[in-house]
Each structure stands twice: as C-alpha cells, then as structure tokens.
Scaffold this active site. Structure first.
Site, PDB file in Angstrom:
ATOM      1  N   HIS A  31       0.805  -1.251  -0.024  1.00 60.83           N
ATOM      2  CA  HIS A  31      -0.075   0.117  -0.158  1.00 60.83           C
ATOM      3  C   HIS A  31       0.971   1.212  -0.050  1.00 60.83           C
ATOM      4  CE1 HIS A  31      -2.787  -2.830   2.394  1.00 60.83           C
ATOM      5  NE2 HIS A  31      -3.531  -2.489   1.402  1.00 60.83           N
ATOM      6  N   GLN A  55     -17.999  -6.337  -1.389  1.00 60.44           N
ATOM      7  CA  GLN A  55     -16.766  -7.430  -2.227  1.00 60.44           C
ATOM      8  C   GLN A  55     -16.534  -8.759  -1.482  1.00 60.44           C
ATOM      9  OE1 GLN A  55     -13.836  -4.256  -2.426  1.00 60.44           O
ATOM     10  NE2 GLN A  55     -12.512  -5.947  -2.242  1.00 60.44           N
ATOM     11  N   GLN A 146      -8.373  -7.952 -10.502  1.00 62.75           N
ATOM     12  CA  GLN A 146      -8.874  -6.872 -10.003  1.00 62.75           C
ATOM     13  C   GLN A 146      -8.513  -5.514 -11.006  1.00 62.75           C
ATOM     14  OE1 GLN A 146      -9.556  -5.285  -5.838  1.00 62.75           O
ATOM     15  NE2 GLN A 146      -7.716  -4.211  -6.224  1.00 62.75           N
TER      16      GLN A 146
HETATM   17  P1  AMP Z   1      -6.486  -3.763  -0.442  1.00 62.87           P
HETATM   18  O1  AMP Z   1      -6.253  -2.917   0.774  1.00 62.87           O
HETATM   19  O2  AMP Z   1      -6.013  -5.142  -0.189  1.00 62.87           O
HETATM   20  O3  AMP Z   1      -7.675  -3.681  -1.075  1.00 62.87           O
HETATM   21  O4  AMP Z   1      -5.195  -3.268  -1.488  1.00 62.87           O
HETATM   22  C1  AMP Z   1      -5.360  -1.815  -1.841  1.00 62.87           C
HETATM   23  C2  AMP Z   1      -4.338  -1.645  -3.107  1.00 62.87           C
HETATM   24  O5  AMP Z   1      -3.036  -2.172  -2.895  1.00 62.87           O
HETATM   25  C3  AMP Z   1      -4.791  -2.576  -4.251  1.00 62.87           C
HETATM   26  O6  AMP Z   1      -4.434  -1.834  -5.328  1.00 62.87           O
HETATM   27  C4  AMP Z   1      -3.996  -3.769  -4.365  1.00 62.87           C
HETATM   28  O7  AMP Z   1      -3.968  -4.286  -5.373  1.00 62.87           O
HETATM   29  C5  AMP Z   1      -2.628  -3.204  -3.885  1.00 62.87           C
HETATM   30  N1  AMP Z   1      -1.747  -4.183  -3.173  1.00 62.87           N
HETATM   31  C6  AMP Z   1      -2.061  -4.840  -2.139  1.00 62.87           C
HETATM   32  N2  AMP Z   1      -0.946  -5.861  -1.803  1.00 62.87           N
HETATM   33  C7  AMP Z   1       0.021  -5.296  -2.774  1.00 62.87           C
HETATM   34  C8  AMP Z   1       1.258  -5.661  -2.829  1.00 62.87           C
HETATM   35  N3  AMP Z   1       1.974  -6.734  -2.174  1.00 62.87           N
HETATM   36  N4  AMP Z   1       2.148  -4.941  -3.832  1.00 62.87           N
HETATM   37  C9  AMP Z   1       1.600  -3.988  -4.499  1.00 62.87           C
HETATM   38  N5  AMP Z   1       0.297  -3.626  -4.267  1.00 62.87           N
HETATM   39  C10 AMP Z   1      -0.696  -4.386  -3.646  1.00 62.87           C
END
Ligand code: AMP
Length: 274
Positions: A31, A55, A146
């Site tokens: 993040h 979701q 996604q």
């Molecule tokens: P989330 O809080 O899981 O909905 O993720 C928020 C954003 O962070 C989304 O665009 C995810 O794809 C991205 N994200 C989560 N984990 C990672 C990671 N390990 N590397 C890069 N982006 C990430």
C-alpha cells in the site's frame, strides 16, 4: 494530513492533479509504495480506507478483516498523503443502489470462487472515482484480475481516469505482501513463498522453449501438485491472457500465470506476468 469521513468534506474543484489510492486498510509496504508513487507524481494524494462489505461473500472475513485506523493514518501521514478518506458504510451505501458488473474479465478465477466479489469491487471503485474525481488512480498488480476488471470498467464506461498499475511488493523470500498475511501461523508463513517459487519456476519453463499445449498443461499440473503436497489447497494455477482473463495455452500475446490457494484459514493469491 487530513482525515475525512464525509463525502461533503472532500475538497471540490481543487484544480490540481489528484491521485487516488483505493484501499481497505491494514497498510503494509505494498500500500505504502502505491502512496509514494502517487506522492511523487501528483499534486494532491487521496487515500481511501474503506472495508467494502459488498465485495465480501457471506462466509468470508469481513468481520475479522484487520482494522486499525490510527495505525494506518500514521503510516499514510509518514509517506506524505494529503487526505485519508475513511467513510462509514452508510456514507458510501445509504441505500441499496446501482451496481456495476464488468463482463468477460470478471467471470473466472476470483470471480468464480467469490461470487459477487468483482461487482462489489467495480461498484465501490466507480463510486470512489466519482466522489474523489482523480486524474490517476493507483492499483497493485498483486490483485491482477482486479486490475483487469477496473481497466475494463474504465474503458467500457469512458470514465475519465487513468489507471496506473504498480508492481507487486514482496517479502525478501518472495511472499507477496497482503493484509491477510497476519492470519498465517508461523508454520504457514514459512510455506507461503512456495506459491511465488512455483510461479517463477513455471515462468522459466515457459520461457525456456516453445512448449506444446500438453506440455503447458503438464507444467501447470506439476506446480499444483507441488503446492498440494506442501499442504496448500489449490483453487487454481493457470495461464491466462490479459485481454480476457481467460485461460490460454499460447504465449504469443500478453499473458500471466495466476494462482490462488488456501493455506490453513488464509486464502493467498499471487501472479507473475509473462
Ligand atoms: P487492499 O487494501 O487489499 O484492497 O489493497 C489496496 C491496493 O493495494 C490494491 O490496489 C492492491 O492491489 C494493492 N496491493 C495490495 N498488496 C500489494 C502488494 N503486495 N504489492 C503491491 N500492491 C499491493
């Protein structure tokens, strides 16, 4: 950094280039990397922190999803975020309303295993785009399908937002960072990197020579077996084309290897672009 919970408190017509990073919190370096990139590229950085109920399936982890707004706010502030938009559920969903269903790219894999998941994602992201009106929105390739769903929605609905897809951030041993990694026991945490190891091994095999369809089938099957033998319950380990997110056995167009597996109580997903 300002913390905002109401849509009406967000600045309107700021006349600057706004970057949006949609999240569900539980911030880790994946993040934070998205926020740093947005900070480097845009004048105003808005991070949304919203555990989106629509979701999650009925048997999924909505209730126990990691929530620590103060900790997340401190981390976001440190990397220079301007506004943390952290609305309550009723602010985003005041009544049952219009939903967004993205065809083709959302039907398989996560879409099949988690019915309704991508409609929930597309709907909330569409709403966030309309609420924040960013010039650029940043997403992580960790959630590849996604990314394909959001990109397709933006294209199909002519949404005036540029989608910026950023590389997956990993632990030193290859495990993709995820808010859900906190659910892993110590033993499961040791096993976690095997998914990325199998994706990498499979990619190397596909790149080493031109394989027949049967040979690709066999390579995917072998990776699945290795993960199952180590204790994973594999949902899928597949080669997909990026245009449709459907399975393919040809590597002449942009493709990716994608995997999802259950380790104890935790569902892990990962992928590697070819
Ligand atoms: P989330 O809080 O899981 O909905 O993720 C928020 C954003 O962070 C989304 O665009 C995810 O794809 C991205 N994200 C989560 N984990 C990672 C990671 N390990 N590397 C890069 N982006 C990430």
């Amino acid at each position: 950094m300002k913390i905002v919970t109401r849509i009406s408190e967000l600045p309107h017509d700021v006349g600057t280039s706004v970057g949006l990073v949609p999240t569900m919190g539980g911030f880790h370096d994946g993040h934070l990397q998205l926020m740093k990139t947005a900070r480097a590229e845009r004048d105003l950085v808005v991070v949304s922190l919203f555990v989106n109920p629509t979701q999650f399936g009925p048997s999924e982890d909505f209730e126990r999803y990691p929530r620590d707004r103060d900790k997340d706010a401190a981390l976001a502030k440190k990397v220079g975020v301007d506004i943390l938009f952290a609305p309550e559920v009723g602010e985003i969903y005041p009544r049952p309303g219009t939903t967004v269903h993205v065809p083709v790219v959302s039907t398989h894999w996560e879409g099949a295993s988690r019915p309704g998941h991508f409609a929930g994602v597309a709907t909330v992201v569409c709403k966030l785009f309309n609420i924040v009106r960013p010039e650029v929105a940043y997403f992580g390739l960790k959630d590849l399908q996604q990314c394909l769903v959001i990109s397709r929605m933006v294209e199909d609905l002519n949404i005036p937002v540029r989608v910026s897809l950023q590389p997956t951030v990993r632990e030193a041993d290859g495990l993709a960072l995820s808010s859900r990694n906190v659910y892993l026991t110590e033993e499961e945490r040791q096993l976690g990197p095997l998914i990325f190891q199998q994706l990498t091994a499979c990619k190397q095999l596909l790149h080493s020579s031109i394989l027949t369809h049967d040979q690709i089938d066999e390579a995917l099957k072998q990776s699945k077996v290795k993960l199952e033998d180590a204790g994973f319950r594999v949902d899928y380990f597949e080669l997909i084309e990026l245009a449709t997110a459907h399975s393919t056995r040809s590597t002449s167009m942009p493709t990716a290897l994608i995997a999802a597996a259950q380790l104890g109580k935790t569902r892990l997903i990962d992928n590697i672009l070819l």
